[in-house]
Design a protein around this motif. Structure first.
Motif, PDB file in Angstrom:
ATOM      1  N   HIS A 151      31.578  12.663  13.863  1.00 39.63           N
ATOM      2  CA  HIS A 151      32.026  13.271  12.399  1.00 39.63           C
ATOM      3  C   HIS A 151      30.538  14.007  12.237  1.00 39.63           C
ATOM      4  CE1 HIS A 151      34.853   9.893  12.633  1.00 39.63           C
ATOM      5  NE2 HIS A 151      35.638  10.922  12.775  1.00 39.63           N
ATOM      6  N   HIS A 192      36.089  16.472  13.304  1.00 33.50           N
ATOM      7  CA  HIS A 192      35.862  15.443  14.153  1.00 33.50           C
ATOM      8  C   HIS A 192      35.856  15.829  15.672  1.00 33.50           C
ATOM      9  CE1 HIS A 192      40.294  16.342  14.240  1.00 33.50           C
ATOM     10  NE2 HIS A 192      40.334  15.558  15.349  1.00 33.50           N
ATOM     11  N   SER A 210      28.346  21.470  18.599  1.00 33.58           N
ATOM     12  CA  SER A 210      28.424  20.053  18.029  1.00 33.58           C
ATOM     13  C   SER A 210      28.693  18.919  18.946  1.00 33.58           C
ATOM     14  CB  SER A 210      29.315  20.052  16.806  1.00 33.58           C
ATOM     15  OG  SER A 210      30.730  20.314  17.235  1.00 33.58           O
ATOM     16  N   TRP A 238      33.010  19.138  17.337  1.00 34.77           N
ATOM     17  CA  TRP A 238      33.895  18.912  16.072  1.00 34.77           C
ATOM     18  C   TRP A 238      34.931  20.199  15.866  1.00 34.77           C
ATOM     19  CZ3 TRP A 238      28.223  18.518  13.233  1.00 34.77           C
ATOM     20  CH2 TRP A 238      27.929  17.099  13.493  1.00 34.77           C
TER      21      TRP A 238
END
Length: 248
Positions: free
Chosen positions: A152, A105, A145, A180
């Motif tokens: 997510h 996350h 990310s 993440w």
């Protein structure tokens, strides 16, 4: 001194590692405190994975205050975010043998994201109080990310580049708040402890855990100017400020 390589890693990969920021004595003292108190007065934490959680460390013992403006770490946070910051919280997570993977996350709520912001709304730090590795559930990260603008991974997305770096006790992982990440499964036989200190700026200048709530006024004398600024204590310990936890 700022290392250009680490700044590039933060901007491109979304994380970097500072080795041996804390000496062995300090690391051991903090680890023993965190484990003892997490088991004794901490709470069960079930956000995307199980662990024992100990919140708002700066209100529990002044030994944690030097962490928040550590000269080997804070300059990277300020370079990425600018000087107008607060410490959102300094918490600890103790992963027990048998605790599984925490779901990957990012930490910034989607409604706070603004495409085109030059500076991240949040930067996070993981302070290894135990050696972190794949066996005991060290932090997992997905390079790049933070640029996805997703909190997510999408369902079914393969993540062949997920990393779980080995981080020795006393070292620090600094990462972008949208990178993440998640704790790993503890396959070992010992408790694994780490602290998480995050910083906020811009339109998200509100505490996660308000440090004024339970902070002892006699600790002010030993604080640096920057520590007071990061905790909004320049004018002393007065009243509660807005904090995420008060809204739950």
């Amino acid at each position: 001194m700022i290392d250009d390589q680490r700044i590039a890693e933060l901007r491109v990969w979304g994380f970097t590692i500072i080795r041996d920021a804390l000496d062995t004595t300090t690391t051991t003292r903090m680890r023993d405190f965190v484990i003892d108190n997490a088991l004794r007065i901490g709470v069960e934490h079930n956000y995307r994975g199980t662990a024992r959680h100990l919140a708002n460390l700066v209100t529990l013992d002044p030994m944690f205050l030097p962490v928040i403006d550590h000269p080997a770490v804070l300059p990277y946070i300020e370079t990425m975010m600018g000087p107008n910051l607060i410490l959102g919280s300094l918490n600890a997570r103790v992963v027990r043998p048998g605790d599984g993977n925490q779901g990957l996350h990012g930490d910034v709520p989607l409604d706070m994201l603004r495409r085109g912001d030059d500076a991240p709304l949040m930067m996070n730090t993981v302070w290894a109080l135990s050696d972190l590795n794949p066996d005991n559930g060290g932090t997992r990260l997905v390079p790049g990310s933070h640029q996805s603008h997703l909190r997510h991974p999408p369902p079914g997305l393969a993540l062949p580049h997920e990393m779980q770096p080995e981080v020795s006790a006393g070292s620090v992982v600094i990462f972008h708040g949208q990178t993440w990440h998640g704790g790993g499964a503890n396959h070992g036989e010992e408790l694994r402890a780490a602290m998480f200190g995050h910083y906020r700026n811009s339109h998200w200048m509100r505490f996660q855990c308000d440090p004024h709530d339970g902070f002892r006024e006699e600790w002010l004398e030993g604080m640096t100017t920057r520590q007071r600024e990061l905790l909004r204590m320049t004018n002393g310990v007065d009243h509660r400020h807005g904090a995420d936890f008060y809204e739950r």
